[in-house]
Design an enzyme around this catalytic site. Structure first.
Site, PDB file in Angstrom:
ATOM      1  CB  SER A 120      -0.953  -0.050   1.194  1.00 17.68           C
ATOM      2  OG  SER A 120      -2.008   0.858   1.044  1.00 17.68           O
ATOM      3  CG  HIS A 257      -5.765  -2.733   0.679  1.00 16.55           C
ATOM      4  ND1 HIS A 257      -5.219  -2.258  -0.496  1.00 16.55           N
ATOM      5  CD2 HIS A 257      -5.080  -2.121   1.680  1.00 16.55           C
ATOM      6  CE1 HIS A 257      -4.258  -1.396  -0.225  1.00 16.55           C
ATOM      7  NE2 HIS A 257      -4.139  -1.297   1.086  1.00 16.55           N
TER       8      HIS A 257
END
Length: 281
Positions: A120, A257
């Site tokens: 991320s 995610h």
């Protein structure tokens, strides 16, 4: 904000191996770097950079999966956990420059193959750190980028300016351990400034291509993504190939995610294979 490519990306001049008279490299390493499974003679080291709101212990399980062939070196950003008394850094360029200095010192004292892995926010940061180290003459064995759009595929987002409730709703929607922890009000109060600062660093980051016709990086780039990640599409993950003159791979795993929470062992096998030259396990 200082644009990271409006300045020379190299580790600042005037240091031999990143040292100068005003810094204590070993003390800075102790602040920034964590080794959960030290290896006396690893084939390579993998520097692991956490996501927005994350911290070094997130990579403890991956460190175990990589050991002993590959030694994981997890990064602890300022302003959280045992560094909570230090100011947060909401500028990705500043964070990259500071971390590149620390790693340059480490590599002077402990030479050998090394790669970078970021998830991320950590993926963008790892990219900028790799640029600085390569420009300073370091050879990066590989860049693993996870759960993040390529630098040239960033979206215009302003979540860091949102009300607390909206920011928390977005974070909870990504899944992972953090979503469960953020049900605790005490944890929320401690975590919100960190999450907002990290989100600001990502959303105010502006990519600028390398000058001339060359690619941003020389090292291989391995992009990793979850098939149901709302933050990055497969097309956006695939555009990482445009940022290197080295090899490129794209690997998709089932999940959101934080798909890597369920695929730590698989990621460890993939990373070991790429960094040691062995076959895929």
């Amino acid at each position: 904000m200082t644009n990271p490519v409006d300045q020379d990306l190299r580790v600042p001049a005037g240091r031999e191996g990143g040292r100068d008279g005003g810094r204590d490299p070993q003390a800075e390493r102790r602040l920034w770097l964590r080794r959960y499974h030290p290896s006396p003679d690893p084939a390579a080291r993998l520097v692991c950079l956490p996501h927005s709101g994350g911290a070094a212990p997130y990579f403890r399980a991956l460190s175990e999966a990589l050991s002993p062939a590959v030694e994981a070196v997890a990064v602890q950003y300022p302003g959280r956990q045992d560094r909570r008394t230090e100011p947060l850094v909401g500028d990705l360029g500043e964070l990259a420059t500071r971390l590149a200095e620390v790693l340059d010192d480490l590599l002077t004292d402990e030479p050998g193959p090394f790669a970078l892995f970021g998830h991320s926010m950590g993926a963008l940061l790892a990219f900028e750190v790799a640029r600085r180290l390569e420009q300073d003459g370091r050879e990066v064995a590989g860049l693993f980028v996870s759960g993040m759009r390529a630098p040239s595929a960033q979206r215009n987002e302003w979540l860091h300016l949102a009300e607390d409730a909206e920011l928390l709703r977005e974070v909870r929607g990504l899944g992972g351990t953090e979503a469960r922890l953020l049900e605790d009000e005490e944890i929320v109060r401690a975590a919100l400034p960190v999450i907002r600062s990290d989100t600001r660093a990502v959303e105010t980051y502006h990519y600028r291509a390398a000058s001339g016709a060359g690619a941003d990086l020389r090292c291989p780039v391995i992009a990793l993504t979850g098939t149901e990640d709302p933050r990055v599409t497969p097309v956006e993950a695939g555009t990482w190939r445009d940022h290197t003159s080295g090899g490129f791979e794209l690997h998709a795993f089932p999940g959101d995610h934080f798909y890597l929470n369920a695929f730590t062992a698989a990621l460890g096998r993939l990373m070991r294979a790429r960094l040691t030259g062995g076959p895929d396990e």
